[in-house]
Design an enzyme around this catalytic site. Structure first.
Site, mmCIF file in Angstrom:
data_model
loop_
_atom_site.group_PDB
_atom_site.id
_atom_site.type_symbol
_atom_site.label_atom_id
_atom_site.label_comp_id
_atom_site.label_asym_id
_atom_site.label_seq_id
_atom_site.Cartn_x
_atom_site.Cartn_y
_atom_site.Cartn_z
ATOM 1 N N GLU A 181 -2.778 -4.038 0.876
ATOM 2 C CA GLU A 181 -3.702 -3.572 1.141
ATOM 3 C C GLU A 181 -3.746 -2.267 1.925
ATOM 4 O O GLU A 181 -4.361 -1.773 3.099
ATOM 5 C CB GLU A 181 -4.780 -4.367 1.885
ATOM 6 C CG GLU A 181 -5.388 -5.892 1.235
ATOM 7 C CD GLU A 181 -6.396 -6.696 1.564
ATOM 8 O OE1 GLU A 181 -6.402 -6.411 3.220
ATOM 9 O OE2 GLU A 181 -7.072 -7.383 1.033
ATOM 10 N N GLU A 373 -4.991 -11.740 -4.696
ATOM 11 C CA GLU A 373 -5.581 -12.476 -3.889
ATOM 12 C C GLU A 373 -7.185 -12.696 -4.214
ATOM 13 O O GLU A 373 -7.633 -11.515 -4.631
ATOM 14 C CB GLU A 373 -5.650 -11.594 -2.404
ATOM 15 C CG GLU A 373 -4.320 -11.773 -1.704
ATOM 16 C CD GLU A 373 -4.724 -10.786 -0.285
ATOM 17 O OE1 GLU A 373 -5.677 -11.149 0.381
ATOM 18 O OE2 GLU A 373 -3.543 -10.406 0.199
HETATM 19 C C1 BGP Z 1 -6.800 -10.063 2.917
HETATM 20 C C2 BGP Z 1 -5.332 -9.821 3.521
HETATM 21 C C3 BGP Z 1 -4.786 -11.381 3.562
HETATM 22 C C4 BGP Z 1 -5.780 -12.264 4.010
HETATM 23 C C5 BGP Z 1 -7.307 -12.195 3.195
HETATM 24 C C6 BGP Z 1 -8.234 -13.128 3.646
HETATM 25 O O1 BGP Z 1 -7.571 -8.820 3.753
HETATM 26 O O2 BGP Z 1 -4.576 -9.205 2.644
HETATM 27 O O3 BGP Z 1 -3.810 -11.113 4.457
HETATM 28 O O4 BGP Z 1 -5.948 -13.073 5.253
HETATM 29 O O5 BGP Z 1 -7.562 -10.786 3.312
HETATM 30 O O6 BGP Z 1 -8.959 -12.689 4.545
HETATM 31 P P1 BGP Z 1 -9.114 -13.567 6.034
HETATM 32 O O7 BGP Z 1 -7.630 -14.160 6.366
HETATM 33 O O8 BGP Z 1 -9.457 -12.657 7.099
HETATM 34 O O9 BGP Z 1 -10.066 -14.756 5.484
#
Ligand code: BGP
Length: 475
Positions: A181, A373
């Site tokens: 990201e 993701e």
């Molecule tokens: C993205 C990241 C991850 C992950 C995901 C879910 O922003 O790359 O590391 O955590 O989001 O977000 P969260 O954990 O805040 O629910």
């Protein structure tokens, strides 16, 4: 036709949110290791003053220190991924296991050996590792010494780290990602770039400098990867935003375009090898004078990525009306979309948005895409018999898989694979909670860090197994 043969089904995690063992075998502290859990986590990690105090006096609860102890459970966990039929598994290498301070003279052999065993274990089960080189976890010593990516000093240090891992794992890893990201550095410079920047919303110069330094480092890593591992594929990774104009009011449409540029200039540089004209004009207008090295332009040109990878959780709207309430979101706000439902954390669920986004990205770059993701963070209930009936998660994933299939099948978009986030429950990046669960595999641990760490299969586990077995036909 459906999904192509060889489609890479799998799941994704990151070192800092899963491994724990935060000082084991010579590991140094990473930025993630000084981010506390609890309600104020995101506000705290984006407040440079607060972070300086915590770094000087690290008291409180730090969820990454133990996380789900993947460091000691990886064999059991990978066996469960294999049981679901994973073709690929995305994880990251913690830079601070390899170079504990980021700028050490020699790499840490024990850290290198850990990932040897981890990748061997994947290969043993026929699982192709997909490895992020930097996922929100740069060595903390680089923050205290150089203010992280705000300094150009990090570029050669990162290149050396990348070259070290490419050389070491050249026979084990064929799919790589540079920065997780990368566009989040502009909203969360400490998380994304280990940089402590006061008032980053106003003070844009160091924010864009950190981003520029990462873009150059990303291009150097791409080049090194191609040199060291012929046949490997290396991609970028962006938090992809599907942004709608809130209305057809021309001002809303223009705002959508502007907000899109905030996200996509990163992938424009990584895919095309130079800054787009709109961004150079923006820097001029805002009097942002980036410190650029004499070779930067050439490096960016020579280091374009093989594929575009991204996270997708939700869509957003752009409204020029300041009165519209902001929706809660993954690091981002925006006006609430009246046509969409939201998760318990206020993330707006939008499967069709994924199809639109896949088309948008494919039209823009004409490179293969990889959804690395996607998923639903939700609270799970363990029934008296131990079962976890996460139909809401199945429902979310099913609709997104169907949207992805239409993009592939009907629209001709090339998608390499799909790795839903947090395939095993882990620490949330934005909230530090364990109770915001994404997994097919439940981990017995709560938000205060208590629990046995025992793993168990949720209902979605057997559902996803069937999805993979049928190559997406039985969804
Ligand atoms: C993205 C990241 C991850 C992950 C995901 C879910 O922003 O790359 O590391 O955590 O989001 O977000 P969260 O954990 O805040 O629910």
């Amino acid at each position: 036709m459906g999904f192509p043969k060889g489609f890479l089904w799998g799941g994704a995690i990151a070192a800092n949110q899963a491994e724990g063992a935060y000082l084991a075998d010579g590991k140094g502290l990473s930025c993630a290791d000084v981010v506390r859990g609890g309600k104020g986590r995101f506000a705290e990690m984006t407040d440079a003053g607060a972070m300086r105090k915590i770094i000087a006096d690290p008291t409180g609860f730090f969820p990454s220190h133990e996380a789900i102890d993947f460091y000691h459970h990886y064999k059991e966990d990978i066996a469960l991924f294999a049981e679901m039929g994973f073709k690929t598994f995305r994880t990251s290498i913690a830079w601070s296991r390899i170079f504990p301070n980021g700028d050490d003279a020699q790499p840490n052999e024990k850290g290198l050996a850990f990932y040897d065993s981890l990748f061997d274990e994947c290969r043993k089960h026929g699982i192709e590792p997909l490895v992020t080189i930097s996922h929100y976890e740069s060595p903390l010593a680089l923050t205290t010494k150089y203010n992280g990516w705000a300094s150009r000093e990090l570029i050669p240090l990162f290149e050396r780290y990348a070259r070290t891992v490419f050389a070491r794992y050249q026979d084990k890893v064929k799919y790589w990602l540079t920065f997780n990201e990368i566009n989040c550095t502009q909203f969360a410079p400490f998380l994304g770039a280990g940089a402590l920047i006061d008032n980053p919303a106003e003070n844009r110069q160091p924010v864009y400098q950190a981003s520029h330094n990462q873009l150059v480092a990303s291009a150097l890593a791409v080049k090194a990867c191609h040199e060291i591992i012929p046949g490997a594929k290396i991609g970028n990774m962006i938090a992809a935003m599907m942004i709608y104009p809130y209305t057809c009011r021309p001002e809303d449409v223009w705002l959508k375009t502007k907000e899109e540029r905030n996200t996509y200039f990163y992938s424009d540089v990584q895919a095309r090898g130079s800054y787009p004209a709109y961004m150079e004009r923006f820097f001029e207008r805002e009097r942002i004078a980036l410190e650029r090295g004499p070779d930067d332009a050439r490096i960016l040109r020579e280091g374009t990525v093989d594929f575009i990878s991204f996270s997708y959780y939700m869509s957003m709207t752009a409204s020029s009306d300041p009165a519209l309430a902001g929706a809660e979101g993954n690091l981002f706000g925006g006006a609430k979309n009246p046509y969409l439902e939201s998760s318990e954390w206020g993330w707006q669920i939008d499967p069709l948005g994924l199809r639109t986004l896949l088309n948008f990205l494919y039209d823009r770059y004409q490179k293969p895409l990889f959804i690395v993701e996607n998923g639903l963070g939700a609270k799970d209930v363990v029934e008296a018999d131990g079962s976890i009936n996460d139909d809401y998660r199945i429902n979310y994933l099913r609709k997104h898989i169907q949207a992805m299939e239409r993009a592939i099948d009907e629209d001709g978009v090339e998608v390499l694979g799909y790795t839903p986030w947090g395939c095993i429950d882990l620490v949330s990046a934005s909230t530090g909670e364990m109770s915001k669960r994404y997994g097919f595999i439940y981990v017995d641990k709560d938000d205060e860090g208590k629990g046995t760490l025992a793993r168990s299969r949720k209902k979605s586990f057997s559902w996803y197994k069937e999805v993979i077995e049928s190559n997406g036909e039985k969804v």
